[in-house]
Design an enzyme around this catalytic site. Structure first.
Site, short mmCIF file in Angstrom:
data_model
loop_
_atom_site.label_atom_id
_atom_site.label_comp_id
_atom_site.label_asym_id
_atom_site.label_seq_id
_atom_site.Cartn_x
_atom_site.Cartn_y
_atom_site.Cartn_z
N CYS A 120 48.64 14.13 -28.33
CA CYS A 120 47.30 14.06 -27.73
C CYS A 120 47.35 13.76 -26.24
O CYS A 120 46.34 13.85 -25.55
CB CYS A 120 46.47 12.98 -28.43
SG CYS A 120 46.16 13.30 -30.16
N HIS A 253 41.23 8.66 -23.93
CA HIS A 253 41.38 9.61 -25.03
C HIS A 253 40.39 9.25 -26.13
O HIS A 253 40.25 8.08 -26.51
CB HIS A 253 42.82 9.55 -25.54
CG HIS A 253 43.05 10.36 -26.78
ND1 HIS A 253 42.61 11.65 -26.90
CD2 HIS A 253 43.66 10.07 -27.95
CE1 HIS A 253 42.95 12.13 -28.09
NE2 HIS A 253 43.59 11.17 -28.76
N ASN A 283 38.62 13.36 -32.90
CA ASN A 283 39.78 13.38 -32.00
C ASN A 283 40.27 14.82 -31.88
O ASN A 283 40.82 15.38 -32.82
CB ASN A 283 40.86 12.47 -32.60
CG ASN A 283 42.12 12.45 -31.78
OD1 ASN A 283 42.34 13.27 -30.89
ND2 ASN A 283 43.00 11.50 -32.09
C1 LIG Z 1 42.87 5.30 -39.56
C2 LIG Z 1 42.04 4.05 -39.33
C3 LIG Z 1 40.61 4.43 -38.98
C4 LIG Z 1 42.03 3.23 -40.62
O1 LIG Z 1 41.28 2.06 -40.42
P1 LIG Z 1 41.88 0.68 -40.91
O2 LIG Z 1 40.86 -0.35 -40.66
O3 LIG Z 1 43.21 0.49 -40.25
O4 LIG Z 1 42.02 0.93 -42.44
P2 LIG Z 1 43.32 0.80 -43.35
O5 LIG Z 1 44.29 1.90 -43.03
O6 LIG Z 1 43.78 -0.60 -43.27
O7 LIG Z 1 42.69 1.07 -44.75
C5 LIG Z 1 41.73 0.21 -45.32
C6 LIG Z 1 41.31 0.78 -46.64
O8 LIG Z 1 40.49 1.93 -46.41
C7 LIG Z 1 40.97 3.02 -47.17
N1 LIG Z 1 40.69 4.27 -46.48
C8 LIG Z 1 41.48 4.95 -45.63
N2 LIG Z 1 40.83 6.04 -45.20
C9 LIG Z 1 39.60 6.02 -45.78
C10 LIG Z 1 38.49 6.86 -45.72
N3 LIG Z 1 38.48 7.97 -44.95
N4 LIG Z 1 37.40 6.53 -46.43
C11 LIG Z 1 37.37 5.43 -47.19
N5 LIG Z 1 38.40 4.60 -47.28
C12 LIG Z 1 39.51 4.89 -46.59
C13 LIG Z 1 42.46 2.75 -47.33
O9 LIG Z 1 42.96 3.43 -48.44
C14 LIG Z 1 42.47 1.25 -47.50
O10 LIG Z 1 42.15 0.96 -48.82
P3 LIG Z 1 42.92 -0.23 -49.58
O11 LIG Z 1 42.58 -1.48 -48.80
O12 LIG Z 1 42.32 -0.18 -50.93
O13 LIG Z 1 44.38 0.12 -49.52
C15 LIG Z 1 42.64 3.18 -38.20
O14 LIG Z 1 43.87 2.64 -38.59
C16 LIG Z 1 42.85 3.97 -36.93
O15 LIG Z 1 41.91 4.36 -36.28
N6 LIG Z 1 44.12 4.18 -36.52
C17 LIG Z 1 44.42 4.98 -35.35
C18 LIG Z 1 44.43 6.44 -35.73
C19 LIG Z 1 44.42 7.36 -34.55
O16 LIG Z 1 43.65 7.20 -33.65
N7 LIG Z 1 45.31 8.36 -34.58
C20 LIG Z 1 45.41 9.37 -33.57
C21 LIG Z 1 45.97 8.84 -32.32
S1 LIG Z 1 46.08 10.10 -31.10
#
Ligand SMILES: CC(C)(COP(=O)(O)OP(=O)(O)OC[C@H]1O[C@@H](n2cnc3c(N)ncnc32)[C@H](O)[C@@H]1OP(=O)(O)O)[C@@H](O)C(=O)NCCC(=O)NCCS
Length: 328
Positions: A120, A253, A283
């Site tokens: 990205c 970003h 994104n």
């Molecule tokens: C992906 C992201 C939104 C997840 O949010 P989070 O608060 O970290 O959530 P977690 O990964 O801890 O997951 C929490 C729970 O939600 C669940 N979950 C994940 N995606 C889900 C979705 N789309 N809908 C509902 N639940 C979801 C998980 O399975 C987890 O469940 P569990 O507690 O039963 O295991 C966050 O980690 C993030 O934004 N990361 C950066 C990603 C990014 O920007 N990538 C590109 C960079 S260029």
């Protein structure tokens, strides 16, 4: 890598364009495909909808309208472009490069053309390269495109990634200028973190791997993103002896509202200085910063003389900032 331009030749953006495909996918639509909800997606990411390319659209099809807009603003029909860089992780195909395809379509017969892969952050890396080539005199008019069709490399059954991404592209023209333009760049990469955001089955190491969709460790990427957005911005401002108060517009970003809010708060920018459009596009990888620049211009925040700080971050793991006195 960090540096202020040492050349006497100043370089600036003389044209900008952006394009997102027409098809909108809302959170509710995604909730019919995977186990998620509008509420969860908005709370964790701030994203409400994203644009998805039509089956017939590859990266060059998304890039061309953006390139044409940028060239038109720069007063060029494209034939006089002598450097064309496309930053992407989803080229039309591995080769020929999408940049060579675009150069041909634009009639840019004298252009050096190549694709650049930095996740990205690709658009920021490509800006720095084009800046260097124009500043050195190697190129006179560069077209830099950032764009991705991430919908093609998503696992549409994986709720942890499918809610985050969208398709889009942007383009800028870089030329020598009498006015200030780019002040500095800061770019970096941490290959040790590469395993947190990767595409199996995409190259010579795992060519036969059946899995061809993005894999991500969201929590690790979140931690990385919030750290580098702050560090890179602080480093470039300090290198330029510019204070946070001097920055008129911050264009991070567009990965996730929570990441942006975290960085913005740490950096101490008031929210009215921060361009955020991730709620409408998700994104879009290398398309994200040029799409945000477009919105910042359209809403009147980026104008002639504005000091604009842009920071990208993504797969690699990579990051990159640029500080620019806006001259358009
Ligand atoms: C992906 C992201 C939104 C997840 O949010 P989070 O608060 O970290 O959530 P977690 O990964 O801890 O997951 C929490 C729970 O939600 C669940 N979950 C994940 N995606 C889900 C979705 N789309 N809908 C509902 N639940 C979801 C998980 O399975 C987890 O469940 P569990 O507690 O039963 O295991 C966050 O980690 C993030 O934004 N990361 C950066 C990603 C990014 O920007 N990538 C590109 C960079 S260029």
């Amino acid at each position: 890598m960090i540096g202020k331009g040492r050349s006497d030749v100043r370089v600036t953006i003389t044209g900008l364009g952006a394009y997102a495909p027409e098809r909108v996918i809302t959170n509710d639509e995604l909730a019919r495909m995977v186990d998620t909800s509008d509420e969860w997606i908005i709370e964790r990411t701030g994203i409400r909808e994203r644009r998805i390319a039509a089956d017939s659209q590859a990266l060059s099809d998304l890039s061309m309208p953006a390139a044409r807009q940028a060239l038109e603003q720069a007063g060029s029909d494209g034939t006089d472009v002598d450097l064309l860089i496309v930053a992407t992780v989803t080229p039309d195909m591995m080769f020929p490069s999408t940049s060579a395809i675009l150069a041909d379509q634009l009639g840019a017969k004298d252009a050096a053309a190549y694709d650049l892969s930095a996740g990205c952050t690709g658009f920021m890396y490509a800006l720095a390269q084009a800046y260097g080539m124009v500043a050195s005199g190697l190129a006179r008019r560069a077209l830099v495109v950032g764009g991705d069709v991430l919908s093609r490399i998503l696992d549409w059954t994986d709720r942890s990634t499918v809610v985050l991404f969208g398709d889009g592209a942007g383009a800028v023209v870089l030329e020598p200028s009498e006015e200030t333009g780019f002040l500095a760049f800061e770019l970096g990469a941490d290959g040790a973190g590469g395993e947190h955001l990767w595409l199996p089955g995409s190259g010579s190491r795992h060519f036969d791997e059946p899995e061809k969709a993005i894999k991500m460790n969201g929590r690790e990427v979140f931690k990385f993103a919030t750290r580098v957005l702050v560090q890179s911005a602080e480093d470039i401002l300090s290198r330029c002896e510019v204070t946070k108060e001097d920055v008129d517009v911050y264009v991070p970003h567009q990965a996730n509202v929570r990441i942006i809010d975290h960085a913005t708060k740490k950096l101490g920018f008031p929210s009215d200085k921060v361009v955020v459009n991730v709620e409408r596009y998700g994104n879009t990888s290398s398309g994200s910063i040029p799409l945000a620049l477009r919105d910042g211009i359209d809403d009147g925040r980026i104008r002639t003389g504005s000091l604009v700080l842009m920071t990208g971050m993504g797969a690699g793991l990579t990051w990159g900032s640029a500080l620019l006195r806006w001259t358009l």
